[in-house]
Design a protein around this motif. Structure first.
Motif, PDB file in Angstrom:
ATOM      1  N   GLY A   1       0.799  -1.217   0.000  1.00 55.46           N
ATOM      2  CA  GLY A   1       0.000   0.000   0.000  1.00 55.46           C
ATOM      3  C   GLY A   1       0.831   1.266   0.000  1.00 55.46           C
ATOM      4  O   GLY A   1       0.357   2.324  -0.427  1.00 55.46           O
ATOM      5  N   SER A   2       2.081   1.180   0.464  1.00 55.12           N
ATOM      6  CA  SER A   2       2.909   2.376   0.555  1.00 55.12           C
ATOM      7  C   SER A   2       3.203   2.974  -0.811  1.00 55.12           C
ATOM      8  O   SER A   2       3.422   4.185  -0.941  1.00 55.12           O
ATOM      9  CB  SER A   2       4.222   2.053   1.272  1.00 55.12           C
ATOM     10  OG  SER A   2       5.008   1.147   0.518  1.00 55.12           O
ATOM     11  N   VAL A   3       3.224   2.140  -1.869  1.00 51.99           N
ATOM     12  CA  VAL A   3       3.490   2.645  -3.213  1.00 51.99           C
ATOM     13  C   VAL A   3       2.399   3.620  -3.638  1.00 51.99           C
ATOM     14  O   VAL A   3       2.675   4.733  -4.112  1.00 51.99           O
ATOM     15  CB  VAL A   3       3.603   1.481  -4.211  1.00 51.99           C
ATOM     16  CG1 VAL A   3       3.843   2.001  -5.618  1.00 51.99           C
ATOM     17  CG2 VAL A   3       4.708   0.522  -3.800  1.00 51.99           C
ATOM     18  N   LEU A   4       1.138   3.228  -3.441  1.00 55.16           N
ATOM     19  CA  LEU A   4       0.030   4.108  -3.798  1.00 55.16           C
ATOM     20  C   LEU A   4      -0.063   5.299  -2.853  1.00 55.16           C
ATOM     21  O   LEU A   4      -0.346   6.423  -3.293  1.00 55.16           O
ATOM     22  CB  LEU A   4      -1.288   3.327  -3.780  1.00 55.16           C
ATOM     23  CG  LEU A   4      -1.427   2.194  -4.797  1.00 55.16           C
ATOM     24  CD1 LEU A   4      -2.827   1.610  -4.733  1.00 55.16           C
ATOM     25  CD2 LEU A   4      -1.117   2.679  -6.199  1.00 55.16           C
ATOM     26  N   ILE A   5       0.179   5.074  -1.560  1.00 54.93           N
ATOM     27  CA  ILE A   5       0.113   6.174  -0.599  1.00 54.93           C
ATOM     28  C   ILE A   5       1.145   7.248  -0.947  1.00 54.93           C
ATOM     29  O   ILE A   5       0.873   8.454  -0.880  1.00 54.93           O
ATOM     30  CB  ILE A   5       0.337   5.650   0.835  1.00 54.93           C
ATOM     31  CG1 ILE A   5      -0.843   4.763   1.244  1.00 54.93           C
ATOM     32  CG2 ILE A   5       0.497   6.809   1.814  1.00 54.93           C
ATOM     33  CD1 ILE A   5      -0.640   4.058   2.571  1.00 54.93           C
ATOM     34  N   GLY A   6       2.345   6.816  -1.348  1.00 55.64           N
ATOM     35  CA  GLY A   6       3.365   7.772  -1.743  1.00 55.64           C
ATOM     36  C   GLY A   6       2.930   8.607  -2.940  1.00 55.64           C
ATOM     37  O   GLY A   6       3.144   9.828  -2.975  1.00 55.64           O
ATOM     38  N   HIS A   7       2.318   7.964  -3.937  1.00 51.60           N
ATOM     39  CA  HIS A   7       1.813   8.692  -5.093  1.00 51.60           C
ATOM     40  C   HIS A   7       0.721   9.688  -4.694  1.00 51.60           C
ATOM     41  O   HIS A   7       0.708  10.828  -5.172  1.00 51.60           O
ATOM     42  CB  HIS A   7       1.259   7.712  -6.134  1.00 51.60           C
ATOM     43  CG  HIS A   7       2.298   7.131  -7.042  1.00 51.60           C
ATOM     44  ND1 HIS A   7       2.965   7.882  -7.985  1.00 51.60           N
ATOM     45  CD2 HIS A   7       2.791   5.867  -7.153  1.00 51.60           C
ATOM     46  CE1 HIS A   7       3.817   7.115  -8.641  1.00 51.60           C
ATOM     47  NE2 HIS A   7       3.737   5.880  -8.160  1.00 51.60           N
ATOM     48  N   VAL A   8      -0.190   9.244  -3.844  1.00 54.56           N
ATOM     49  CA  VAL A   8      -1.323  10.091  -3.471  1.00 54.56           C
ATOM     50  C   VAL A   8      -0.857  11.312  -2.682  1.00 54.56           C
ATOM     51  O   VAL A   8      -1.231  12.457  -2.995  1.00 54.56           O
ATOM     52  CB  VAL A   8      -2.354   9.281  -2.660  1.00 54.56           C
ATOM     53  CG1 VAL A   8      -3.408  10.207  -2.047  1.00 54.56           C
ATOM     54  CG2 VAL A   8      -3.027   8.241  -3.552  1.00 54.56           C
ATOM     55  N   ILE A   9      -0.051  11.100  -1.658  1.00 49.62           N
ATOM     56  CA  ILE A   9       0.415  12.225  -0.843  1.00 49.62           C
ATOM     57  C   ILE A   9       1.265  13.175  -1.683  1.00 49.62           C
ATOM     58  O   ILE A   9       1.134  14.404  -1.595  1.00 49.62           O
ATOM     59  CB  ILE A   9       1.203  11.726   0.376  1.00 49.62           C
ATOM     60  CG1 ILE A   9       0.295  10.892   1.283  1.00 49.62           C
ATOM     61  CG2 ILE A   9       1.781  12.903   1.164  1.00 49.62           C
ATOM     62  CD1 ILE A   9       1.011  10.299   2.481  1.00 49.62           C
ATOM     63  N   GLY A  10       2.137  12.617  -2.519  1.00 51.25           N
ATOM     64  CA  GLY A  10       2.952  13.459  -3.381  1.00 51.25           C
ATOM     65  C   GLY A  10       2.103  14.300  -4.323  1.00 51.25           C
ATOM     66  O   GLY A  10       2.383  15.483  -4.537  1.00 51.25           O
ATOM     67  N   SER A  11       1.059  13.692  -4.895  1.00 48.12           N
ATOM     68  CA  SER A  11       0.173  14.434  -5.796  1.00 48.12           C
ATOM     69  C   SER A  11      -0.577  15.538  -5.065  1.00 48.12           C
ATOM     70  O   SER A  11      -0.708  16.656  -5.574  1.00 48.12           O
ATOM     71  CB  SER A  11      -0.824  13.479  -6.454  1.00 48.12           C
ATOM     72  OG  SER A  11      -1.756  14.177  -7.255  1.00 48.12           O
TER      73      SER A  11
END
Length: 261
Positions: A107-117
């Motif tokens: 899940g950290s892969v998607l969380i990183g994308h979301v927070i970064g966006s």
């Protein structure tokens, strides 16, 4: 180390990775940011006098106040396309397959994308807001609490659209397809109350413009910053944000957890 600590650690690592990519390749963010800025300048300086008359305003300055909330929401819609492209690029280039073989929380892969966006969206909103202030936008009647509520609404809307964009990126075979699939996030504000009131549109089209995701958020933002009537738009905006966030999250999670072919 607890499971929560692992998620936080890995998500922070993925966030740093995405921010480094955005810093090294800023052209995508800048190109997406130029769309709302150009729309703002176009409608203010080319169509401003005519459009202000259409909404009952006396001059261009009143139309600036009217249009800025819509442009801010358009900024969110255009900026999150970068998340769709970034996720699709990761999927097509095989980096996600490599992460699957490592001791990394999925899940950290998607969380990183979301927070970064979301962080990129907030920076874009500040830049567009600065341009709006430079050409005459003022919100003198808004209280500190109303400004905080407006910021919270923008952040929540950014989170909702980012999850939808991530799902689009995962569902696309390549970055170009992801960019095309996410185009409605730019087009929807054009058929909302961003530029003209919804009640001035053809009767058959008014319900579409009034109840789509952008119009309630725009009208709520106008109410917070300009003191106009919010009515039911506040609850509709929150409902859309929560619904889109949940839809995007479960859609993205389902696509991401599928085994690659």
């Amino acid at each position: 180390m607890s499971a929560l600590s692992l998620v936080v650690r890995d998500s922070n690592t993925m966030l740093r990775r995405n921010l480094l990519h955005a810093r090294r390749y800023p052209s995508l963010t800048l190109n997406l940011l130029l769309t709302p800025v150009m729309m703002l300048l176009l409608f203010v300086y080319i169509f401003g006098d005519v459009m202000s008359a259409g909404i009952g305003g006396a001059d261009r300055s009143e139309y600036i106040a009217y249009i800025v909330p819509g442009i801010l929401l358009m900024t969110i819609g255009s900026t999150v396309i970068g998340a769709a492209v970034s996720v699709s690029t990761d999927m097509s280039e095989g980096i996600i397959a490599r992460f699957r073989t490592m001791a990394v929380h999925r899940g950290s892969v998607l969380i990183g994308h979301v927070i970064g966006s979301v962080l990129q969206v907030l920076i874009s909103l500040v830049l567009v807001g600065a341009v709006a202030a430079a050409i005459g936008f003022r919100s003198t009647d808004a209280t500190v609490l109303e400004w905080l509520a407006a910021f919270g609404l923008l952040a929540l809307f950014a989170l909702a659209l980012t999850w939808i964009a991530v799902g689009m990126g995962l569902a696309s075979p390549n970055a170009e397809a992801a960019s095309n699939m996410a185009m409605p996030l730019i087009l929807l504000p054009l058929i909302s109350s961003a530029f003209i009131p919804a009640d001035t549109m053809p009767g058959w089209f008014q319900p579409i413009a009034e109840y789509q995701p952008f119009t309630p958020a725009i009208e709520t933002l106008r109410g917070l910053l300009l003191g106009t009537e919010i009515g039911h738009n506040g609850w509709l905006a929150i409902a859309w944000c929560v619904g889109l966030s949940a839809l995007g999250y479960f859609w993205s999670k389902s696509l991401f957890e599928r085994d690659p072919n």
